[in-house]
Design an enzyme around this catalytic site. Sequence first.
Site, mmCIF file in Angstrom:
data_model
loop_
_atom_site.group_PDB
_atom_site.id
_atom_site.type_symbol
_atom_site.label_atom_id
_atom_site.label_comp_id
_atom_site.label_asym_id
_atom_site.label_seq_id
_atom_site.Cartn_x
_atom_site.Cartn_y
_atom_site.Cartn_z
ATOM 1 N N ARG A 237 37.703 44.192 37.499
ATOM 2 C CA ARG A 237 37.740 45.600 37.110
ATOM 3 C C ARG A 237 38.228 45.661 35.663
ATOM 4 N NH1 ARG A 237 34.734 46.697 40.644
ATOM 5 N NH2 ARG A 237 35.072 48.051 42.438
ATOM 6 N N GLU A 266 34.292 53.495 32.200
ATOM 7 C CA GLU A 266 32.861 53.262 32.501
ATOM 8 C C GLU A 266 32.150 54.586 32.735
ATOM 9 O OE1 GLU A 266 32.466 50.390 35.646
ATOM 10 O OE2 GLU A 266 33.502 48.857 34.495
ATOM 11 N N HIS A 285 28.207 46.916 34.413
ATOM 12 C CA HIS A 285 28.722 46.795 35.799
ATOM 13 C C HIS A 285 27.570 46.480 36.780
ATOM 14 C CE1 HIS A 285 32.290 48.118 38.492
ATOM 15 N NE2 HIS A 285 31.509 47.284 39.162
HETATM 16 N N1 LIG Z 1 31.476 43.536 38.687
HETATM 17 C C1 LIG Z 1 31.063 43.894 39.873
HETATM 18 O O1 LIG Z 1 29.985 44.469 40.041
HETATM 19 C C2 LIG Z 1 31.894 43.581 41.080
HETATM 20 C C3 LIG Z 1 31.255 43.368 42.296
HETATM 21 C C4 LIG Z 1 32.040 43.066 43.388
HETATM 22 C C5 LIG Z 1 33.418 42.973 43.256
HETATM 23 N N2 LIG Z 1 33.999 43.199 42.080
HETATM 24 C C6 LIG Z 1 35.459 43.102 41.943
HETATM 25 O O2 LIG Z 1 35.857 41.829 42.394
HETATM 26 C C7 LIG Z 1 37.006 41.975 43.216
HETATM 27 C C8 LIG Z 1 37.120 40.801 44.137
HETATM 28 O O3 LIG Z 1 36.136 40.827 45.157
HETATM 29 P P1 LIG Z 1 36.215 39.741 46.344
HETATM 30 O O4 LIG Z 1 35.184 40.102 47.331
HETATM 31 O O5 LIG Z 1 36.257 38.364 45.793
HETATM 32 O O6 LIG Z 1 37.647 40.121 46.941
HETATM 33 P P2 LIG Z 1 38.702 39.172 47.630
HETATM 34 O O7 LIG Z 1 39.718 40.064 48.239
HETATM 35 O O8 LIG Z 1 38.020 38.165 48.486
HETATM 36 O O9 LIG Z 1 39.333 38.382 46.380
HETATM 37 C C9 LIG Z 1 40.315 38.882 45.534
HETATM 38 C C10 LIG Z 1 41.358 37.790 45.325
HETATM 39 O O10 LIG Z 1 42.291 38.222 44.344
HETATM 40 C C11 LIG Z 1 43.565 37.816 44.774
HETATM 41 N N3 LIG Z 1 44.603 38.612 44.128
HETATM 42 C C12 LIG Z 1 44.863 39.930 44.302
HETATM 43 N N4 LIG Z 1 45.916 40.294 43.553
HETATM 44 C C13 LIG Z 1 46.326 39.184 42.880
HETATM 45 C C14 LIG Z 1 47.352 38.913 41.953
HETATM 46 N N5 LIG Z 1 48.207 39.877 41.571
HETATM 47 N N6 LIG Z 1 47.468 37.665 41.466
HETATM 48 C C15 LIG Z 1 46.621 36.681 41.850
HETATM 49 N N7 LIG Z 1 45.622 36.863 42.741
HETATM 50 C C16 LIG Z 1 45.485 38.105 43.247
HETATM 51 C C17 LIG Z 1 43.542 37.996 46.286
HETATM 52 O O11 LIG Z 1 44.560 37.254 46.918
HETATM 53 C C18 LIG Z 1 42.142 37.492 46.611
HETATM 54 O O12 LIG Z 1 42.148 36.097 46.837
HETATM 55 C C19 LIG Z 1 36.799 43.324 43.879
HETATM 56 O O13 LIG Z 1 38.005 43.891 44.332
HETATM 57 C C20 LIG Z 1 36.161 44.153 42.786
HETATM 58 O O14 LIG Z 1 37.157 44.767 42.010
HETATM 59 C C21 LIG Z 1 33.266 43.511 40.977
HETATM 60 O O1 LIG Z 2 33.359 46.532 43.977
HETATM 61 C C1 LIG Z 2 32.121 46.455 43.988
HETATM 62 O O2 LIG Z 2 31.469 46.238 45.010
HETATM 63 C C2 LIG Z 2 31.354 46.615 42.718
HETATM 64 O O3 LIG Z 2 32.183 46.605 41.617
HETATM 65 C C3 LIG Z 2 30.543 47.854 42.724
HETATM 66 O O4 LIG Z 2 31.393 48.944 42.524
#
Ligand SMILES: NC(=O)c1ccc[n+]([C@@H]2O[C@H](COP(=O)([O-])OP(=O)(O)OC[C@H]3O[C@@H](n4cnc5c(N)ncnc54)[C@H](O)[C@@H]3O)[C@@H](O)[C@H]2O)c1
Ligand SMILES: O=C(O)[C@H](O)CO
Length: 324
Positions: A237, A266, A285
Amino acid sequence: MKPAVILYKSLPDDLRTKLDAHFTVTEVHDISPETIEKHAAQFEQAQGLLGSGGKVDGELLAKMPALRACSTVSVGYDNFNVDALNQRKVLLMHTPTVLTETVADTMMALVLSTARRVTELDKWVKNGEWKKSIGPDHFGIDVHHKTLGILGMGRIGLALAQRAHFGFGMNILYNARRQHEEAETRFGARACDLETLLKESDFVCISLPLTEQTHHMIGAAQLKLMKPSAILINAGRGPVVDEQALTAALKDGTIHAAGLDVFEVEPVPADAEILTLPNVVALPHIGSATHETRYGMARDAVDNLIAALSGKVEKNCVNPQIQG
Ligand SMILES: NC(=O)c1ccc[n+]([C@@H]2O[C@H](COP(=O)([O-])OP(=O)(O)OC[C@H]3O[C@@H](n4cnc5c(N)ncnc54)[C@H](O)[C@@H]3O)[C@@H](O)[C@H]2O)c1
Ligand SMILES: O=C(O)[C@H](O)CO
């Protein structure tokens, strides 16, 4: 009578038909104050809310007294006030897993395009500037066998580690609150503190959620710890990185380049200074934005809402503990 639902994202026809079969659906453009006022009666009656983006907070919940479940077409849920949902016992459903591999692909694309200056040189060729053989001014840096550090070793972080390790022979570092055995066994990943990761990585890749703890986790002090040759990739994010500090670091050579799929605001304003820098690859994004994956996310969000409003939640729930 079918439960009433507010839909604030358009769905593919077959999924809309499925949603209509289970619920009385009011489709709105977004969940802005104007929309809420215009459809006040429907918001008041709605038991479900399905869409993506927009703030779901105490103020909105006050206007939705019948609400029992929210279903977001995303894995990230930083736009929801989860405490307020818990207090009201409203379930929050999201779409993890289905998008994991696609987002990891996007992150790898940012790694490659920043290192090899793909977008910068594409513009250069199309501008007719390729007049003779290129020299060091246009060289990039190698990706293979370098060190890639992951902040956020969750589902997406792990899929990125897999690509980097098997595809590019990279060394993997990660910073996490607990040990990630699978990453260590399968990809030889090494856990380290944030400072070590920043100092040793050639690519610092962020796949963190936005929370109070991760807000501006990377600022001027952290960027200074990185190698001048290092590249920062953010697909978590925007506000995890202090964008003003990043802009300064990219301008004065503190770090080499950045690949950004997410921004503090954004859509990123067209006049944002960061967009003027040649060493920045900027995406709107699109982490999960392929036809297949966006369909899968919408499908899961519809199924999640059906499960939540029929009391059959088995997966994809952020706050399952609130169920009686
Ligand atoms: N750019 C995009 O289009 C897009 C798409 C999907 C997800 N995302 C972002 O990616 C993030 C992660 O998705 P995911 O499915 O891998 O989630 P997830 O929950 O599997 O992974 C997130 C990881 O971050 C770790 N974490 C959280 N806070 C932390 C901290 N303070 N220090 C260290 N580690 C920490 C958690 O323990 C976890 O392992 C989502 O929350 C979203 O914000 C972005
Ligand atoms: O978190 C997600 O799935 C992507 O960032 C789309 O918002």
